[in-house]
Write an enzyme that holds these catalytic residues in place. Structure first.
Site, PDB file in Angstrom:
ATOM      1  N   LYS A   1       0.832  -1.201   0.000  1.00  0.00           N
ATOM      2  CA  LYS A   1       0.000   0.000   0.000  1.00  0.00           C
ATOM      3  C   LYS A   1       0.871   1.257   0.000  1.00  0.00           C
ATOM      4  O   LYS A   1       0.660   2.172  -0.811  1.00  0.00           O
ATOM      5  CB  LYS A   1      -0.922   0.017   1.217  1.00  0.00           C
ATOM      6  CG  LYS A   1      -1.827   1.250   1.281  1.00  0.00           C
ATOM      7  CD  LYS A   1      -2.641   1.291   2.552  1.00  0.00           C
ATOM      8  CE  LYS A   1      -1.780   1.706   3.742  1.00  0.00           C
ATOM      9  NZ  LYS A   1      -2.572   1.899   4.978  1.00  0.00           N
TER      10      LYS A   1
ATOM     11  N   ASP B   1      -6.309   0.813   0.749  1.00  0.00           N
ATOM     12  CA  ASP B   1      -6.516   1.117   2.159  1.00  0.00           C
ATOM     13  C   ASP B   1      -7.990   0.948   2.483  1.00  0.00           C
ATOM     14  O   ASP B   1      -8.763   0.458   1.659  1.00  0.00           O
ATOM     15  CB  ASP B   1      -6.013   2.535   2.486  1.00  0.00           C
ATOM     16  CG  ASP B   1      -6.769   3.605   1.692  1.00  0.00           C
ATOM     17  OD1 ASP B   1      -7.754   3.270   0.999  1.00  0.00           O
ATOM     18  OD2 ASP B   1      -6.372   4.780   1.763  1.00  0.00           O
TER      19      ASP B   1
END
Length: 212
Positions: free
Chosen positions: A134, A152
């Site tokens: 991420k 996320d």
């Protein structure tokens, strides 16, 4: 801001995209104009963001810039533990920042040698302590790379609302992350909204803002 618990149709999503498209594309244009001289603090920012608000990470980076962290030794633990911006796990992140700074010349070389975004992400995940898929995707998007999903909670909730995912995953292993990214990309192509724009759209739907 949109109620993030209600299902949303493809048509409704496309209407929202038309509403937010101009500022979203302007933000992506700004990312594409980031210069290599800014890579150090962009990557440092992404090392601070896990489980920390974007605004807090941004404020901390401004302090690090003012104190010239790239060229000076600083008391990072003290700087990151500040009442004006809450950086969670500040001691661990201070260690990550020091290790990153020590190895930045090598990282910079890798980032400017012409590798593809996918190759760069694999390099970052495997070589920058504290950077997962991420955060690596986030950094690469912030310096102008495209078609890397920043998975996320905002993205996951958005994908559930759109029916791309049945439920939120309990964990995000490498395999799960890449599987969700593949579904995200396929969905964006299906509704004709670029994945990078859809990313910022999901964020704006839930926060009312278009941040970095």
């Amino acid at each position: 801001m949109v109620n993030d618990k209600l299902l949303i149709t493809n048509y409704e999503l496309q209407k929202l995209h038309l509403q937010f498209r101009k500022p979203i594309r302007q933000r992506l244009k700004e990312f594409s104009q980031v210069q290599p001289s800014e890579y150090f603090y962009e990557l440092a920012y992404c090392l601070l963001t896990p489980q920390t608000k974007a605004e807090s990470a941004g404020k901390a980076i401004e302090v690090l810039k003012e104190k010239d962290f790239q060229h000076k030794e600083l008391q990072l633990e003290k700087i990151l533990h500040n009442k004006d911006y809450y950086i969670r796990f500040h001691n661990i992140k201070a260690k990550h920042l020091r290790t990153f700074k020590e190895n930045f010349p090598k990282h910079f070389s890798a980032l400017t040698n012409g590798n593809s975004p996918i190759e760069l992400r694999e390099y970052l995940v495997n070589n920058v302590l504290g950077l997962g898929y991420k955060e690596a995707s986030h950094f690469l998007r912030n310096i102008g790379n495209r078609n890397l999903a920043i998975i996320d909670r905002h993205i996951l909730k958005g994908l559930v609302r759109c029916g791309v995912l049945k439920s939120l995953p309990k964990t995000l292993s490498r395999k799960t992350y890449l599987e969700i990214e593949k579904k995200f990309l396929a969905f964006s192509e299906k509704i004709n909204i670029p994945m990078d724009e859809l990313d910022l759209l999901f964020w704006s739907m839930q926060t009312g803002e278009i941040l970095k």
